[in-house]
Design an enzyme around this catalytic site. Structure first.
Site, short mmCIF file in Angstrom:
data_model
loop_
_atom_site.label_atom_id
_atom_site.label_comp_id
_atom_site.label_asym_id
_atom_site.label_seq_id
_atom_site.Cartn_x
_atom_site.Cartn_y
_atom_site.Cartn_z
N LYS A 1 -9.98 -46.18 -24.70
CA LYS A 1 -8.84 -45.40 -24.34
C LYS A 1 -7.73 -46.09 -23.18
O LYS A 1 -7.07 -46.34 -24.14
CB LYS A 1 -9.20 -43.52 -24.43
CG LYS A 1 -8.27 -42.99 -24.06
CD LYS A 1 -8.85 -41.41 -23.95
CE LYS A 1 -9.20 -40.68 -24.57
NZ LYS A 1 -9.11 -39.79 -24.20
N HIS B 1 -18.20 -52.44 -17.55
CA HIS B 1 -17.71 -53.28 -15.28
C HIS B 1 -16.18 -54.21 -16.17
O HIS B 1 -16.42 -54.74 -15.37
CB HIS B 1 -19.29 -53.26 -14.83
CG HIS B 1 -19.67 -51.96 -15.14
ND1 HIS B 1 -21.17 -51.57 -14.58
CD2 HIS B 1 -19.48 -50.89 -14.34
CE1 HIS B 1 -21.82 -51.08 -14.24
NE2 HIS B 1 -20.86 -49.99 -14.29
N LYS C 1 -13.56 -44.63 -14.83
CA LYS C 1 -12.90 -43.61 -15.28
C LYS C 1 -13.12 -42.22 -16.92
O LYS C 1 -13.22 -43.00 -17.31
CB LYS C 1 -11.67 -43.77 -15.32
CG LYS C 1 -10.21 -43.08 -15.07
CD LYS C 1 -9.58 -42.71 -13.57
CE LYS C 1 -9.33 -41.56 -12.92
NZ LYS C 1 -10.25 -40.11 -13.61
N LYS D 1 -17.72 -41.22 -18.11
CA LYS D 1 -18.25 -39.82 -17.95
C LYS D 1 -19.10 -39.26 -17.43
O LYS D 1 -20.10 -40.13 -17.45
CB LYS D 1 -18.18 -39.73 -19.43
CG LYS D 1 -17.56 -38.91 -20.10
CD LYS D 1 -16.10 -38.64 -20.54
CE LYS D 1 -15.11 -37.28 -20.43
NZ LYS D 1 -13.88 -36.89 -21.29
P1 NAD Z 1 -7.87 -25.60 -24.64
O1 NAD Z 1 -9.16 -24.86 -24.01
O2 NAD Z 1 -6.93 -25.35 -23.27
O3 NAD Z 1 -7.54 -25.44 -25.51
C1 NAD Z 1 -7.76 -25.45 -27.33
C2 NAD Z 1 -7.54 -24.14 -27.50
O4 NAD Z 1 -7.53 -24.03 -28.57
C3 NAD Z 1 -7.86 -22.62 -27.27
O5 NAD Z 1 -6.65 -22.02 -26.87
C4 NAD Z 1 -8.34 -22.08 -27.98
O6 NAD Z 1 -8.34 -20.23 -28.22
C5 NAD Z 1 -7.78 -22.80 -29.21
N1 NAD Z 1 -9.26 -23.00 -30.43
C6 NAD Z 1 -10.78 -22.57 -30.25
N2 NAD Z 1 -10.91 -22.71 -31.37
C7 NAD Z 1 -9.86 -22.88 -32.02
C8 NAD Z 1 -10.33 -22.49 -33.99
N3 NAD Z 1 -10.51 -22.47 -34.45
N4 NAD Z 1 -8.36 -22.26 -34.96
C9 NAD Z 1 -7.81 -22.71 -33.65
N5 NAD Z 1 -7.41 -22.41 -32.35
C10 NAD Z 1 -8.83 -22.72 -31.85
O7 NAD Z 1 -8.58 -27.20 -24.83
P2 NAD Z 1 -7.31 -27.91 -24.06
O8 NAD Z 1 -7.68 -29.17 -23.27
O9 NAD Z 1 -6.38 -28.13 -24.95
O10 NAD Z 1 -8.42 -29.35 -25.41
C11 NAD Z 1 -8.24 -29.01 -26.67
C12 NAD Z 1 -8.83 -30.75 -27.21
O11 NAD Z 1 -7.98 -31.95 -26.23
C13 NAD Z 1 -10.09 -30.67 -26.82
O12 NAD Z 1 -10.76 -32.20 -27.93
C14 NAD Z 1 -10.47 -31.83 -25.95
O13 NAD Z 1 -11.52 -32.63 -25.40
C15 NAD Z 1 -8.64 -33.07 -26.32
N6 NAD Z 1 -8.70 -33.54 -25.28
C16 NAD Z 1 -8.22 -32.55 -23.70
C17 NAD Z 1 -7.53 -33.39 -22.85
C18 NAD Z 1 -6.88 -32.61 -21.92
O14 NAD Z 1 -5.79 -33.22 -21.03
N7 NAD Z 1 -7.09 -31.53 -21.41
C19 NAD Z 1 -7.92 -34.60 -22.61
C20 NAD Z 1 -8.13 -35.68 -23.83
C21 NAD Z 1 -8.18 -35.04 -24.72
#
Ligand code: NAD
Length: 472
Positions: free
Chosen positions: A95, A65, A71, A107
């Site tokens: 972050k 806080h 967020k 979260k």
């Molecule tokens: P997403 O589900 O859109 O994409 C993940 C991709 O990884 C999918 O296309 C999936 O098929 C692929 N995948 C799964 N297993 C795999 C493997 N063994 N080898 C290669 N590719 C594989 O998810 P995202 O939103 O792109 O998130 C991906 C990561 O980024 C997560 O760790 C998430 O926590 C992190 N993240 C996302 C955001 C966001 O804004 N989307 C923000 C911060 C962090």
């Protein structure tokens, strides 16, 4: 260092402690910063489509806080548990601090596999969860502002907003109670690509630092750098897209079904469309197959962007990774053991806590838009275009030369919402890079960029408490 019996929150605490040694703060204050300020555990019933009642387990954690609102996203996953939500909330505090977004970390998590529920059931769960948060005063534009995470997206954020608005009728800033909304409901343009774009801006900035590039024996800049991206999802696709646009060569792309490689560089959009059509990244014309998708991570390259899953680079495969720069697009793609290995080897690991902060940064812009009740660019676009037009006309009159139609269009153009979002994000990522690098440079005993990022975060939170006089 092979005691792996720490929980996820324990691992975050471990990284925190590793960095805290490089700060001057009293142990009591450091202990306060690490703890979660509020943990809400919920159990509520919903009616399934077949008439059965199911009790749902859910959480919302407010880690810090020191700034409000808190967020952080809401995750729908079968693996959700309190420890995980606490760890993710803590990471959000650090972050937000690193990218100078004025929020405490939060979260939320609901322990369900969303694939096993109908849309109607998901809506009932999301609405009930939101009303529980409202009852406990755990949501609101000035209290705690959720966003999408695993298993949730714009649709779920719309349900959160609608539930909030119906229970808080007449609240002027209600749209700011959640981010990641569709544009029609107060979302902001550029949010969808924000994380991948932030990954690109952050990596590019590191590649523009002469000291780092000379240590890695790499030329300055992003152009012609050989990049490998794992995961062609939201983060990976957009990151790969922006790398290619800036002149880097995306030489390999890995998905769960396999990986493809082309030394000359792959056309990211064409690969994406090919996968959409055929259901697989494989058989892309002109590209070679890599038998096991994970072997793509081990190819010779300059920049490796793991943007799929956690723990994909660990003590087993780390020694085979040849990339000189690893940019953590995903959350937690490196285990602590891999991290220690790369710190010793001199590989630059750009940490997730900073590199994938584009999403929360643009969420901040969305929240500001909601509080100001006006679309970015609405007030100044036309005015700017008129001023640019007058200047150009004057120059043309004085020089007697006419600019061509393309140049005229470029100069005249007033900014749209997406221009503000992109430039705000670019500025944020550049500043954050230099804040982290300055701390690292001033204290060469800091082993890696992740620890330097934590030091920046701890100092910024601690100074707020110290200035408040809570801790002398
Ligand atoms: P997403 O589900 O859109 O994409 C993940 C991709 O990884 C999918 O296309 C999936 O098929 C692929 N995948 C799964 N297993 C795999 C493997 N063994 N080898 C290669 N590719 C594989 O998810 P995202 O939103 O792109 O998130 C991906 C990561 O980024 C997560 O760790 C998430 O926590 C992190 N993240 C996302 C955001 C966001 O804004 N989307 C923000 C911060 C962090």
């Amino acid at each position: 260092m092979s005691d792996k019996n720490y929980s996820f929150f324990g691992a975050v605490e471990r990284s925190f402690d590793k960095a805290a040694r490089f700060t001057k703060w009293d142990s009591g204050l450091l202990n306060h910063i690490r703890q979660c300020n509020a943990v809400l555990q919920l159990r509520f019933p919903i009616k399934r489509d077949n008439g059965e009642i199911e009790v749902i387990e859910a959480y919302r954690v407010q880690h810090s806080h020191h700034k409000t609102p808190c967020k952080g996203g809401i995750r729908f996953a079968a693996e959700v548990n309190q420890d995980e939500v606490m760890a993710l909330a803590a990471l959000m505090t650090y972050k937000c601090t690193i990218v100078n977004v004025p929020f405490g970390g939060g979260k939320g998590g609901i322990k369900i596999d969303p694939k096993k529920y109908s849309v109607g059931e998901l809506e009932r769960i999301t609405r009930r969860y939101t009303s529980e948060l409202i009852k406990k005063n755990f949501i609101g534009p000035g209290i705690d502002v959720p966003a999408p995470d695993y298993g949730t997206g714009e649709r779920e954020m719309s349900w959160v907003l609608d539930t909030y608005v119906s229970m808080r009728s007449g609240e002027l800033d209600a749209a700011g109670c959640v981010t990641g909304k569709p544009i029609t409901q107060g979302g902001v343009r550029g949010r969808r690509e924000a994380t991948g774009l932030g990954v690109f801006y952050g990596t590019r900035e590191v590649c523009n630092i002469p000291d780092i590039m000379s240590k890695l024996s790499l030329p300055l800049g992003i152009e012609n750098k050989r990049v490998i991206v794992q995961g062609l999802g939201n983060v990976g696709y957009w990151a790969a897209h922006f790398f290619q646009l800036a002149g880097a060569k995306v030489i390999a792309l890995a998905e769960y079904e396999g990986a493809i490689f082309d030394e000359k560089g792959l056309d990211v959009e064409a690969v994406f469309q090919h996968r959409k059509k055929s259901g697989s990244i494989l058989n892309f014309p002109g590209a070679k197959h890599i038998k096991h998708a994970n072997e793509a991570l081990e190819l010779e390259c300059d920049i490796l962007i793991p943007a799929a899953l956690e723990n994909v680079i660990n003590e087993e495969n780390a020694p085979r990774i040849k990339a000189k720069i690893i940019g953590e697009g995903a959350n937690g793609p490196l285990t602590p053991e891999a991290d220690d290995y790369f710190a010793k080897k001199g590989t630059i690991v750009i940490p997730d806590m900073y590199l994938n902060a584009g999403g929360v940064t643009v969420s901040y812009f969305e929240w500001l838009k909601n509080l100001s009740h006006v679309r970015y660019g609405r007030m100044e676009k036309r005015f700017t275009e008129n001023v640019h037009s007058s200047i150009l006309n004057q120059i043309e009159e004085l020089t007697g030369k006419k600019s061509n139609a393309h140049a005229r269009e470029l100069i005249m153009r007033g900014p749209d919402e997406v221009d503000f979002v992109y430039s705000g994000l670019e500025e944020t990522m550049i500043n954050a890079t230099h804040e982290i690098m300055t701390v690292w440079k001033e204290n060469p005993a800091i082993p890696d960029m992740r620890t330097a990022a934590y030091v920046v975060a701890i100092n910024k939170v601690a100074i707020i408490y110290a200035e408040l006089g809570i801790f002398p």
